[in-house]
Every structure is written in structure tokens, then in C-alpha cells.
Design a protein around this motif. Structure first.
Motif, PDB file in Angstrom:
ATOM      1  N   ASP A   2     -10.176   4.882  90.326  1.00 52.68           N
ATOM      2  CA  ASP A   2     -10.114   5.434  91.680  1.00 52.68           C
ATOM      3  C   ASP A   2     -11.509   5.460  92.290  1.00 52.68           C
ATOM      4  OD1 ASP A   2      -9.454   6.714  94.012  1.00 52.68           O
ATOM      5  OD2 ASP A   2      -9.058   8.657  93.087  1.00 52.68           O
ATOM      6  N   SER A   3     -11.676   4.729  93.372  1.00 48.99           N
ATOM      7  CA  SER A   3     -12.989   4.659  94.021  1.00 48.99           C
ATOM      8  C   SER A   3     -13.227   5.844  94.948  1.00 48.99           C
ATOM      9  CB  SER A   3     -13.109   3.358  94.815  1.00 48.99           C
ATOM     10  OG  SER A   3     -12.175   3.375  95.896  1.00 48.99           O
ATOM     11  N   GLY A   4     -12.170   6.629  95.229  1.00 48.88           N
ATOM     12  CA  GLY A   4     -12.314   7.754  96.151  1.00 48.88           C
ATOM     13  C   GLY A   4     -12.240   7.338  97.610  1.00 48.88           C
ATOM     14  N   ILE A   5     -12.076   6.047  97.848  1.00 50.67           N
ATOM     15  CA  ILE A   5     -11.986   5.533  99.215  1.00 50.67           C
ATOM     16  C   ILE A   5     -10.512   5.433  99.588  1.00 50.67           C
ATOM     17  CG2 ILE A   5     -12.455   3.582 100.730  1.00 50.67           C
ATOM     18  CD1 ILE A   5     -14.871   2.955  98.911  1.00 50.67           C
ATOM     19  N   VAL A   6     -10.135   6.019 100.721  1.00 47.20           N
ATOM     20  CA  VAL A   6      -8.753   5.983 101.178  1.00 47.20           C
ATOM     21  C   VAL A   6      -8.517   4.682 101.941  1.00 47.20           C
ATOM     22  CG1 VAL A   6      -7.026   7.114 102.612  1.00 47.20           C
ATOM     23  CG2 VAL A   6      -8.674   8.498 101.331  1.00 47.20           C
ATOM     24  N   ASP A   7      -7.486   3.963 101.553  1.00 48.38           N
ATOM     25  CA  ASP A   7      -7.108   2.730 102.237  1.00 48.38           C
ATOM     26  C   ASP A   7      -6.049   3.086 103.277  1.00 48.38           C
ATOM     27  OD1 ASP A   7      -6.421   0.231 103.103  1.00 48.38           O
ATOM     28  OD2 ASP A   7      -5.818  -0.528 101.139  1.00 48.38           O
ATOM     29  N   TYR A   8      -6.494   3.401 104.475  1.00 52.18           N
ATOM     30  CA  TYR A   8      -5.583   3.851 105.533  1.00 52.18           C
ATOM     31  C   TYR A   8      -4.584   2.783 105.950  1.00 52.18           C
ATOM     32  CZ  TYR A   8      -8.561   7.930 105.929  1.00 52.18           C
ATOM     33  OH  TYR A   8      -9.253   9.072 105.661  1.00 52.18           O
TER      34      TYR A   8
END
Length: 65
Positions: A2-8
Motif C-alpha cells: 500500500d503506497s498510501g496514495i488514493v487512486d480516485y
């Protein structure tokens, strides 16, 4: 990992699922239920997202008496 980046843009975003359900609910209220009230528009004001959310991510709980 988990990169912690949200893929909206991803349809795997669970918030999109909740939003789709709420949009369907809004369409049903406006298109089915309020339409049953007929010509008296005083009681058929269209519901919007802001009707509940009022600018918040999570709407406040209704505390009617």
C-alpha cells in the motif's frame, strides 16, 4: 504494498460504491416518491446531496424529537 496514495479514478474505490448507492437513493426519492405528490410542489422540493450532507463528508445524525 500500500503506497498510501488514493487512486480516485479507480472503480475499486469503496467510496465510489457508497456514492453510487446514495445517488440511486436520491434519484428514487425525487423521481418516484416526490413525483407521487402531484402538482403541489410545496411538498415536493427536490432532494440534493446538500439536503443531508450540507457541505460535510459525513452528514450529521438527525436528532428529531
Amino acid at each position: 504494498r500500500d503506497s498510501g496514495i488514493v487512486d480516485y479514478a479507480s472503480d475499486e474505490n469503496t467510496r465510489k460504491d457508497a456514492a453510487r448507492v446514495m445517488i440511486s437513493m436520491l434519484e428514487a426519492i425525487n423521481g418516484e416518491y416526490l413525483a407521487r405528490l402531484g402538482g403541489d410542489r410545496r411538498y415536493a422540493v427536490p432532494v440534493t446531496c446538500g439536503s443531508c450532507h450540507q457541505g460535510r463528508s459525513n452528514p450529521l445524525a438527525f436528532e428529531g424529537h
